[in-house]
Each structure stands twice: as C-alpha cells, then as structure tokens.
Motif scaffolding. Structure first.
Motif, PDB file in Angstrom:
ATOM      1  N   TYR A   1      35.343  38.372  52.180  1.00 46.45           N
ATOM      2  CA  TYR A   1      35.469  37.714  53.482  1.00 46.45           C
ATOM      3  C   TYR A   1      35.506  36.202  53.335  1.00 46.45           C
ATOM      4  O   TYR A   1      34.865  35.637  52.461  1.00 46.45           O
ATOM      5  N   GLU A   2      36.237  35.583  54.226  1.00 50.95           N
ATOM      6  CA  GLU A   2      36.209  34.133  54.366  1.00 50.95           C
ATOM      7  C   GLU A   2      35.074  33.844  55.348  1.00 50.95           C
ATOM      8  O   GLU A   2      35.120  34.225  56.504  1.00 50.95           O
ATOM      9  N   ILE A   3      34.023  33.156  54.860  1.00 47.52           N
ATOM     10  CA  ILE A   3      32.821  32.917  55.659  1.00 47.52           C
ATOM     11  C   ILE A   3      33.061  31.732  56.586  1.00 47.52           C
ATOM     12  O   ILE A   3      33.386  30.636  56.138  1.00 47.52           O
ATOM     13  N   LEU A   4      32.882  31.954  57.900  1.00 48.70           N
ATOM     14  CA  LEU A   4      33.121  30.913  58.889  1.00 48.70           C
ATOM     15  C   LEU A   4      31.819  30.250  59.356  1.00 48.70           C
ATOM     16  O   LEU A   4      31.744  29.032  59.420  1.00 48.70           O
ATOM     17  N   GLU A   5      30.823  31.041  59.704  1.00 53.08           N
ATOM     18  CA  GLU A   5      29.535  30.522  60.168  1.00 53.08           C
ATOM     19  C   GLU A   5      28.420  31.396  59.615  1.00 53.08           C
ATOM     20  O   GLU A   5      28.606  32.596  59.443  1.00 53.08           O
ATOM     21  N   THR A   6      27.257  30.795  59.372  1.00 51.19           N
ATOM     22  CA  THR A   6      26.103  31.575  58.925  1.00 51.19           C
ATOM     23  C   THR A   6      24.937  31.380  59.888  1.00 51.19           C
ATOM     24  O   THR A   6      24.798  30.319  60.506  1.00 51.19           O
TER      25      THR A   6
ATOM     26  N   LYS B   1      10.826  33.617  53.525  1.00 42.81           N
ATOM     27  CA  LYS B   1      10.672  32.229  53.948  1.00 42.81           C
ATOM     28  C   LYS B   1       9.320  32.133  54.635  1.00 42.81           C
ATOM     29  O   LYS B   1       9.116  32.754  55.683  1.00 42.81           O
ATOM     30  N   SER B   2       8.399  31.423  54.031  1.00 39.56           N
ATOM     31  CA  SER B   2       7.033  31.281  54.538  1.00 39.56           C
ATOM     32  C   SER B   2       6.373  32.639  54.767  1.00 39.56           C
ATOM     33  O   SER B   2       5.723  32.871  55.780  1.00 39.56           O
ATOM     34  N   GLY B   3       6.592  33.580  53.852  1.00 44.29           N
ATOM     35  CA  GLY B   3       5.964  34.890  53.922  1.00 44.29           C
ATOM     36  C   GLY B   3       6.655  35.890  54.818  1.00 44.29           C
ATOM     37  O   GLY B   3       6.204  37.024  54.939  1.00 44.29           O
ATOM     38  N   LYS B   4       7.748  35.511  55.460  1.00 48.53           N
ATOM     39  CA  LYS B   4       8.470  36.430  56.354  1.00 48.53           C
ATOM     40  C   LYS B   4       9.852  36.732  55.758  1.00 48.53           C
ATOM     41  O   LYS B   4      10.488  35.876  55.177  1.00 48.53           O
ATOM     42  N   VAL B   5      10.306  37.964  55.959  1.00 51.38           N
ATOM     43  CA  VAL B   5      11.617  38.370  55.453  1.00 51.38           C
ATOM     44  C   VAL B   5      12.685  37.867  56.410  1.00 51.38           C
ATOM     45  O   VAL B   5      12.612  38.084  57.609  1.00 51.38           O
ATOM     46  N   LYS B   6      13.670  37.178  55.870  1.00 48.33           N
ATOM     47  CA  LYS B   6      14.801  36.671  56.660  1.00 48.33           C
ATOM     48  C   LYS B   6      16.103  37.187  56.057  1.00 48.33           C
ATOM     49  O   LYS B   6      16.187  37.448  54.865  1.00 48.33           O
ATOM     50  N   VAL B   7      17.105  37.321  56.921  1.00 49.08           N
ATOM     51  CA  VAL B   7      18.434  37.746  56.494  1.00 49.08           C
ATOM     52  C   VAL B   7      19.415  36.661  56.920  1.00 49.08           C
ATOM     53  O   VAL B   7      19.398  36.217  58.060  1.00 49.08           O
ATOM     54  N   GLU B   8      20.254  36.230  55.986  1.00 50.60           N
ATOM     55  CA  GLU B   8      21.322  35.292  56.332  1.00 50.60           C
ATOM     56  C   GLU B   8      22.556  36.134  56.634  1.00 50.60           C
ATOM     57  O   GLU B   8      23.060  36.841  55.769  1.00 50.60           O
ATOM     58  N   ILE B   9      22.987  36.068  57.882  1.00 53.62           N
ATOM     59  CA  ILE B   9      24.137  36.868  58.321  1.00 53.62           C
ATOM     60  C   ILE B   9      25.282  35.911  58.654  1.00 53.62           C
ATOM     61  O   ILE B   9      25.044  34.812  59.138  1.00 53.62           O
ATOM     62  N   ALA B  10      26.498  36.321  58.340  1.00 55.57           N
ATOM     63  CA  ALA B  10      27.642  35.425  58.499  1.00 55.57           C
ATOM     64  C   ALA B  10      28.750  36.074  59.299  1.00 55.57           C
ATOM     65  O   ALA B  10      28.920  37.297  59.282  1.00 55.57           O
ATOM     66  N   LEU B  11      29.490  35.232  59.989  1.00 52.99           N
ATOM     67  CA  LEU B  11      30.734  35.654  60.630  1.00 52.99           C
ATOM     68  C   LEU B  11      31.826  35.522  59.575  1.00 52.99           C
ATOM     69  O   LEU B  11      32.035  34.447  59.021  1.00 52.99           O
ATOM     70  N   GLY B  12      32.479  36.615  59.289  1.00 54.52           N
ATOM     71  CA  GLY B  12      33.493  36.580  58.248  1.00 54.52           C
ATOM     72  C   GLY B  12      34.812  37.134  58.720  1.00 54.52           C
ATOM     73  O   GLY B  12      34.878  38.002  59.588  1.00 54.52           O
ATOM     74  N   LYS B  13      35.864  36.593  58.136  1.00 53.39           N
ATOM     75  CA  LYS B  13      37.215  37.069  58.418  1.00 53.39           C
ATOM     76  C   LYS B  13      37.715  37.700  57.125  1.00 53.39           C
ATOM     77  O   LYS B  13      37.658  37.077  56.066  1.00 53.39           O
TER      78      LYS B  13
END
Length: 156
Positions: free
Chosen positions: A22-27, A117-129
């Motif tokens: 995917y071409e990543i547009l925004e995260t 991140k600071s003891g909490k689970v985070k997910v980086e999700i992206a808008l992809g084309k």
C-alpha cells in the motif's frame, strides 16, 4: 518481531508488508481493547499484523483478522481466540473522517505497528491506497539501486 526501546516505546510487531502493498497516505495512533491473556501474549511478542485490516462499523473502529497467539500457560477456558475482532479506540471525529475517506476514495485501513507506549498497547493504523504491480516493481528497483550505490561507496 522487532524489539526496540526508545523513550517509552517498545515495538512489538511491525507490518512491513503493508508498506510494500500500500501507498501510505495518513497514519493514526489508536488504543486497542484487549483481554488479559492477549496482553500477556503481546508482551511475549506473539503478534502478527500481516493479514489484519481496519473496518468502521456502527460508528466504531474494529481491527479484524490480526493474530495474537493464545497465551501458553493459561487454560483453554480463560484463553482468547487468536484472530478475534478487536475494538480500536479513536475519537469520534477521527472515525468519521476515516469513514468518509474509506467510503468515498476507496482507501484501506491497514495496521502498521503494534507497540507499548507508557505501559499501554497502541496500534498505528494507516490509510492506504493499494499499489499496482508496476509501482511495486518500481519500489524494488529503487531499493536495489540504493543498495548497489551503497556497496560501491563502501569499496572506495
């Protein structure tokens, strides 16, 4: 599964395949709703985001088909399902914005990373084309050319 520590971040899983497909547009950074055994498996690094994707349903964001292995020392009764649908925690305005882009422009929501991140689970999700085949070939060619240039510079 890459492990890297820097300023309160510990990367658990990185979906490198998504950047190729995917071409990543925004995260966006999102929290994730988990069960106790899932957090223990994540701490052990037993996560695979490769087949996962995001979906907006009834004004809520969901992470579908991401694999978190069952915790080995827990019994079957208390353990979680490996590929269950998990809720992502984002602000309503962000969800509405993402929903509009996904429906109108035909984009895809792809998980890129999962980290602490600071003891909490985070997910980086992206808008992809989605990339076409010729775009993928172009990326491979660019990467190989860069590698050849670095090798040539190393010799001299």
């Amino acid at each position: 599964m890459a492990e890297k520590k820097s300023e309160g971040f510990k990367i658990i899983s990185d979906n490198r395949q998504a950047r190729f497909l995917y071409e990543i547009l925004e995260t966006y950074e999102a929290g994730i709703e988990l069960k106790g055994t899932e957090v223990k498996s994540i701490r052990a690094g037993r996560v695979n985001l490769r087949d996962g994707y995001g979906l907006v349903r009834n004004g809520e964001m969901w992470l579908i088909n991401s694999h978190i292995s069952p915790y080995e020392t827990a019994s079957e009764y208390f353990n979680h399902e490996a590929t269950r649908t998990r809720k992502l925690l984002l602000h309503k305005a962000e969800i509405r914005k993402l929903l509009g882009k996904v429906e109108q422009q035909g984009l895809t929501l792809v998980p890129l990373k999962m980290y602490f991140k600071s003891g909490k689970v985070k997910v980086e999700i992206a808008l992809g084309k989605g990339k076409k085949l010729h775009d993928k070939r172009e990326d491979i060619k660019r990467r190989e050319d860069k590698r050849d240039i670095e090798r040539a510079m190393k010799r001299y």
